[in-house]
Motif scaffolding. Structure first.
Motif, PDB file in Angstrom:
ATOM      1  N   ILE A 143       1.150  -0.990  -0.236  1.00  0.00           N
ATOM      2  CA  ILE A 143      -0.304  -0.421  -0.014  1.00  0.00           C
ATOM      3  C   ILE A 143       0.548   1.278  -0.227  1.00  0.00           C
ATOM      4  CG2 ILE A 143      -1.392   1.557   1.455  1.00  0.00           C
ATOM      5  CD1 ILE A 143      -2.940  -1.056   0.050  1.00  0.00           C
ATOM      6  N   HIS A 144       2.074   1.306   0.943  1.00  0.00           N
ATOM      7  CA  HIS A 144       2.576   2.479   0.600  1.00  0.00           C
ATOM      8  C   HIS A 144       3.979   2.341  -0.637  1.00  0.00           C
ATOM      9  CE1 HIS A 144       5.578   4.951   1.857  1.00  0.00           C
ATOM     10  NE2 HIS A 144       7.141   4.685   2.052  1.00  0.00           N
ATOM     11  N   SER A 145       3.555   2.138  -1.285  1.00  0.00           N
ATOM     12  CA  SER A 145       4.538   1.557  -2.368  1.00  0.00           C
ATOM     13  C   SER A 145       3.386   2.539  -3.883  1.00  0.00           C
ATOM     14  CB  SER A 145       5.226   0.453  -3.242  1.00  0.00           C
ATOM     15  OG  SER A 145       6.114  -0.090  -2.354  1.00  0.00           O
ATOM     16  N   MET A 146       2.192   1.863  -3.591  1.00  0.00           N
ATOM     17  CA  MET A 146       1.183   2.473  -4.484  1.00  0.00           C
ATOM     18  C   MET A 146       1.252   3.706  -4.291  1.00  0.00           C
ATOM     19  SD  MET A 146      -1.850  -1.158  -3.773  1.00  0.00           S
ATOM     20  CE  MET A 146      -2.570   0.172  -5.485  1.00  0.00           C
ATOM     21  N   LYS A 147       1.042   3.998  -3.312  1.00  0.00           N
ATOM     22  CA  LYS A 147       0.626   6.193  -2.506  1.00  0.00           C
ATOM     23  C   LYS A 147       1.990   6.359  -3.813  1.00  0.00           C
ATOM     24  CE  LYS A 147      -2.327   5.007   1.291  1.00  0.00           C
ATOM     25  NZ  LYS A 147      -2.643   5.436   2.709  1.00  0.00           N
ATOM     26  N   GLN A 148       2.751   5.592  -3.301  1.00  0.00           N
ATOM     27  CA  GLN A 148       4.230   6.964  -3.528  1.00  0.00           C
ATOM     28  C   GLN A 148       4.307   6.830  -4.914  1.00  0.00           C
ATOM     29  OE1 GLN A 148       5.205   8.435  -0.625  1.00  0.00           O
ATOM     30  NE2 GLN A 148       7.105   8.462  -1.122  1.00  0.00           N
ATOM     31  N   ASP A 149       4.156   5.497  -5.436  1.00  0.00           N
ATOM     32  CA  ASP A 149       4.081   5.451  -6.993  1.00  0.00           C
ATOM     33  C   ASP A 149       2.841   6.881  -7.786  1.00  0.00           C
ATOM     34  OD1 ASP A 149       5.530   3.930  -7.263  1.00  0.00           O
ATOM     35  OD2 ASP A 149       4.802   2.008  -7.522  1.00  0.00           O
ATOM     36  N   GLU A 150       1.968   6.843  -6.572  1.00  0.00           N
ATOM     37  CA  GLU A 150       0.660   7.937  -7.303  1.00  0.00           C
ATOM     38  C   GLU A 150       1.262   9.122  -7.111  1.00  0.00           C
ATOM     39  OE1 GLU A 150      -3.737   7.645  -6.554  1.00  0.00           O
ATOM     40  OE2 GLU A 150      -2.961   7.027  -5.054  1.00  0.00           O
ATOM     41  N   LYS A 151       2.219   9.516  -6.149  1.00  0.00           N
ATOM     42  CA  LYS A 151       3.068  10.705  -5.806  1.00  0.00           C
ATOM     43  C   LYS A 151       3.314  10.687  -6.673  1.00  0.00           C
ATOM     44  CE  LYS A 151       1.617  11.389  -0.737  1.00  0.00           C
ATOM     45  NZ  LYS A 151       2.572  10.728   0.118  1.00  0.00           N
ATOM     46  N   VAL A 152       4.683  10.326  -7.424  1.00  0.00           N
ATOM     47  CA  VAL A 152       4.927  10.245  -8.210  1.00  0.00           C
ATOM     48  C   VAL A 152       4.257  10.479  -9.859  1.00  0.00           C
ATOM     49  CG1 VAL A 152       6.549   9.251 -10.181  1.00  0.00           C
ATOM     50  CG2 VAL A 152       7.024   9.032  -7.254  1.00  0.00           C
ATOM     51  N   ARG A 153       3.541   9.830  -9.675  1.00  0.00           N
ATOM     52  CA  ARG A 153       2.816  10.553 -11.719  1.00  0.00           C
ATOM     53  C   ARG A 153       1.879  11.382 -11.556  1.00  0.00           C
ATOM     54  NH1 ARG A 153      -2.620   9.643 -12.145  1.00  0.00           N
ATOM     55  NH2 ARG A 153      -2.901   8.980 -10.429  1.00  0.00           N
ATOM     56  N   GLN A 154       1.610  11.404  -9.864  1.00  0.00           N
ATOM     57  CA  GLN A 154       1.121  12.908 -10.146  1.00  0.00           C
ATOM     58  C   GLN A 154       1.798  14.038 -10.142  1.00  0.00           C
ATOM     59  OE1 GLN A 154      -1.182  12.937  -6.603  1.00  0.00           O
ATOM     60  NE2 GLN A 154      -2.863  12.114  -7.001  1.00  0.00           N
ATOM     61  N   LYS A 156       4.470  14.260 -11.614  1.00  0.00           N
ATOM     62  CA  LYS A 156       5.259  14.239 -13.202  1.00  0.00           C
ATOM     63  C   LYS A 156       3.712  14.863 -14.615  1.00  0.00           C
ATOM     64  CE  LYS A 156       7.984   9.999 -13.472  1.00  0.00           C
ATOM     65  NZ  LYS A 156       7.930   8.697 -13.945  1.00  0.00           N
ATOM     66  N   GLU A 157       2.661  13.996 -14.109  1.00  0.00           N
ATOM     67  CA  GLU A 157       1.524  15.603 -15.073  1.00  0.00           C
ATOM     68  C   GLU A 157       1.824  16.605 -14.458  1.00  0.00           C
ATOM     69  OE1 GLU A 157      -1.969  12.657 -13.125  1.00  0.00           O
ATOM     70  OE2 GLU A 157      -1.971  10.979 -14.156  1.00  0.00           O
ATOM     71  N   GLN A 158       1.979  17.102 -12.911  1.00  0.00           N
ATOM     72  CA  GLN A 158       1.973  18.516 -12.752  1.00  0.00           C
ATOM     73  C   GLN A 158       3.132  18.961 -13.974  1.00  0.00           C
ATOM     74  OE1 GLN A 158       1.834  18.441  -8.756  1.00  0.00           O
ATOM     75  NE2 GLN A 158       0.013  18.066  -7.924  1.00  0.00           N
ATOM     76  N   GLN A 159       3.806  18.411 -13.469  1.00  0.00           N
ATOM     77  CA  GLN A 159       5.483  18.289 -14.553  1.00  0.00           C
ATOM     78  C   GLN A 159       5.393  19.017 -15.708  1.00  0.00           C
ATOM     79  OE1 GLN A 159       8.790  16.347 -13.902  1.00  0.00           O
ATOM     80  NE2 GLN A 159       9.993  18.302 -15.047  1.00  0.00           N
ATOM     81  N   LEU A 160       4.781  18.181 -16.503  1.00  0.00           N
ATOM     82  CA  LEU A 160       3.728  17.935 -17.529  1.00  0.00           C
ATOM     83  C   LEU A 160       2.738  19.081 -18.379  1.00  0.00           C
ATOM     84  CD1 LEU A 160       4.000  16.237 -20.886  1.00  0.00           C
ATOM     85  CD2 LEU A 160       1.952  14.568 -20.022  1.00  0.00           C
ATOM     86  N   MET A 161       1.893  19.612 -17.319  1.00  0.00           N
ATOM     87  CA  MET A 161       0.964  20.283 -17.434  1.00  0.00           C
ATOM     88  C   MET A 161       1.748  21.684 -17.963  1.00  0.00           C
ATOM     89  SD  MET A 161      -1.614  18.476 -18.856  1.00  0.00           S
ATOM     90  CE  MET A 161      -2.406  20.225 -18.552  1.00  0.00           C
ATOM     91  N   SER A 162       2.746  21.915 -16.219  1.00  0.00           N
ATOM     92  CA  SER A 162       3.161  23.356 -16.775  1.00  0.00           C
ATOM     93  C   SER A 162       4.572  23.233 -18.025  1.00  0.00           C
ATOM     94  CB  SER A 162       4.094  23.054 -15.328  1.00  0.00           C
ATOM     95  OG  SER A 162       3.675  22.930 -13.700  1.00  0.00           O
ATOM     96  N   GLU A 163       5.143  22.370 -18.376  1.00  0.00           N
ATOM     97  CA  GLU A 163       5.939  22.635 -19.555  1.00  0.00           C
ATOM     98  C   GLU A 163       4.819  22.797 -20.411  1.00  0.00           C
ATOM     99  OE1 GLU A 163       9.954  20.586 -21.080  1.00  0.00           O
ATOM    100  OE2 GLU A 163       8.845  19.892 -19.223  1.00  0.00           O
ATOM    101  N   LEU A 164       4.093  22.009 -20.396  1.00  0.00           N
ATOM    102  CA  LEU A 164       3.726  22.575 -21.918  1.00  0.00           C
ATOM    103  C   LEU A 164       2.497  23.424 -22.046  1.00  0.00           C
ATOM    104  CD1 LEU A 164       1.306  18.756 -22.135  1.00  0.00           C
ATOM    105  CD2 LEU A 164       3.273  19.710 -23.999  1.00  0.00           C
ATOM    106  N   THR A 165       2.193  24.613 -21.118  1.00  0.00           N
ATOM    107  CA  THR A 165       1.514  25.365 -20.612  1.00  0.00           C
ATOM    108  C   THR A 165       2.817  26.951 -20.987  1.00  0.00           C
ATOM    109  OG1 THR A 165       0.221  24.828 -19.367  1.00  0.00           O
ATOM    110  CG2 THR A 165       0.242  27.018 -18.930  1.00  0.00           C
ATOM    111  N   TYR A 166       3.922  26.476 -20.631  1.00  0.00           N
ATOM    112  CA  TYR A 166       5.559  27.203 -20.791  1.00  0.00           C
ATOM    113  C   TYR A 166       5.188  27.057 -22.297  1.00  0.00           C
ATOM    114  CZ  TYR A 166      10.027  29.167 -21.146  1.00  0.00           C
ATOM    115  OH  TYR A 166      11.114  29.035 -21.130  1.00  0.00           O
ATOM    116  N   LEU A 167       5.529  26.374 -22.758  1.00  0.00           N
ATOM    117  CA  LEU A 167       5.743  25.846 -24.587  1.00  0.00           C
ATOM    118  C   LEU A 167       5.232  26.869 -25.170  1.00  0.00           C
ATOM    119  CD1 LEU A 167       7.214  22.078 -24.621  1.00  0.00           C
ATOM    120  CD2 LEU A 167       8.373  24.537 -25.098  1.00  0.00           C
TER     121      LEU A 167
END
Length: 347
Positions: A143-154, A156-167
């Protein structure tokens, strides 16, 4: 109260582990050792009551594991395990005494509970407890690993959206700067093409302001935007510049990330025929076949040599890598006479 997906996983684990497995164990024991099929009343009673007592105890243990194990407080975890073993022995005595005094339980079950209560043993084996600790500890770790993976995914998604908005924010001013320069040059000449050019620019601005803030736009709207852009450039350039636009297979429902095609076409005008003093050409083909969109751009090379890539072309390559990883191919090449771009996207 609505359970999240992690609580559902935990609940399913505890039900299966403390109820279903006990029933299956009794079923197997009856079949192989007692030559019986199915469950007896005492089997169901035993599995439910002792499954419940075990469940309550190990839910407490599970909370200890989650707090100390995931926070890497191993020495405190070991101390809590020792205390839990002592408390569990006392808990088992109390549970057995309680069961032995309940009149609505079967006589056989109360007799078993009484014998367990009066026994001088601690009420469990260390091998059995180690198995329980390992199972519950594995659940906590998963359960801890799944929560950590979800945080990392979120993240990455936030970073992706920020970079796309910047571009995209870089792309739009770059595009409008070039188009306004076109209008300015025509206005200086008092050309009759100035008004149509302003109207088409207004349409393009409307598209960018009201539609490109979405992750996806209709492909037909993107193509209409490209057609407007090409028509703007046709107004600007002389008749000896041959501009060809061929569009095929565009349907009403396909979507695409906005402003992906424009930089390749804009690049052909800016770094191809803009400096041409004699003749030149630009050929643009856009075709959709099944789920594949193909863009082919070919333009003559101007006499004035350009080095490097424009801001728009650099940005669109980054956006392709972010938006369509492993779903696109891009070939950019040139010879002495022409510059070629071939882009294929799986939509």
């Amino acid at each position: 109260m609505k359970l999240d997906k992690y609580a559902k996983i935990e609940l399913t684990f505890f039900i299966v582990y403390f109820y279903v497995f006990k029933l299956l164990s009794n079923l197997e024991y009856n079949f192989w050792e007692r030559k019986l099929k199915g469950f007896s009343g005492i089997d169901i009673e035993f599995s439910f009551l002792y499954g419940t007592s075990g469940l309550l105890a190990f839910i407490v243990f599970y909370q200890i594991i989650k707090f100390y194990l995931v926070n890497r407080k191993f020495f405190r975890l070991i101390a809590c395990l020792v205390l839990f073993l002592v408390a569990y022995a006392l808990y088992q005595k109390a549970v057995n005494y309680t069961y032995s005094q309940l009149p609505f339980l079967s006589d056989e079950f109360r007799r078993l509970a009484t014998n367990a209560y009066r026994a001088k043993s601690i009420g469990y084996s260390f091998a059995y407890m180690f198995k329980e600790f390992l199972a519950v500890g594995c659940l906590a770790f998963v359960i801890h690993s799944m929560k950590q993976d979800e945080k990392v995914r979120q993240l990455k998604e936030q970073q992706l959206m920020s970079e796309l908005t910047y571009l995209k924010s870089q792309l739009q001013p770059h595009f409008f700067f070039n188009t306004l320069n076109n209008i300015y040059s025509l206005a200086l000449k008092q050309s009759e093409d100035t008004a149509p050019l302003v109207a088409k620019l207004a349409d393009m601005m409307r598209y960018i302001l009201y539609k490109t803030d979405r992750p996806l736009v209709l492909l037909k709207d993107e193509i209409a935007f490209v057609k407007n852009y090409v028509e703007v450039e046709q107004i600007r350039y002389r008749s000896n510049i041959n501009i060809s636009l061929d569009i095929q297979g565009i349907d009403e429902h396909t979507t695409i990330a906005p402003l992906l095609l424009l930089p390749f076409i804009e690049n052909a005008f800016k770094h191809g025929v803009e400096e041409e003093v004699t003749t030149g050409y630009i050929t643009i083909k856009i075709c959709k076949i099944a789920n594949e969109l193909i863009l082919e751009v070919e333009n003559s090379i101007a006499q004035k040599e350009h080095t490097g890539e424009g801001v728009g072309l650099v940005n669109v390559k980054k956006r392709l890598a972010l938006l369509y990883p492993d779903k696109y191919t891009l070939t950019v090449q040139s010879d002495e006479l022409a510059f070629y771009v071939n882009l294929s996207i799986q939509l």
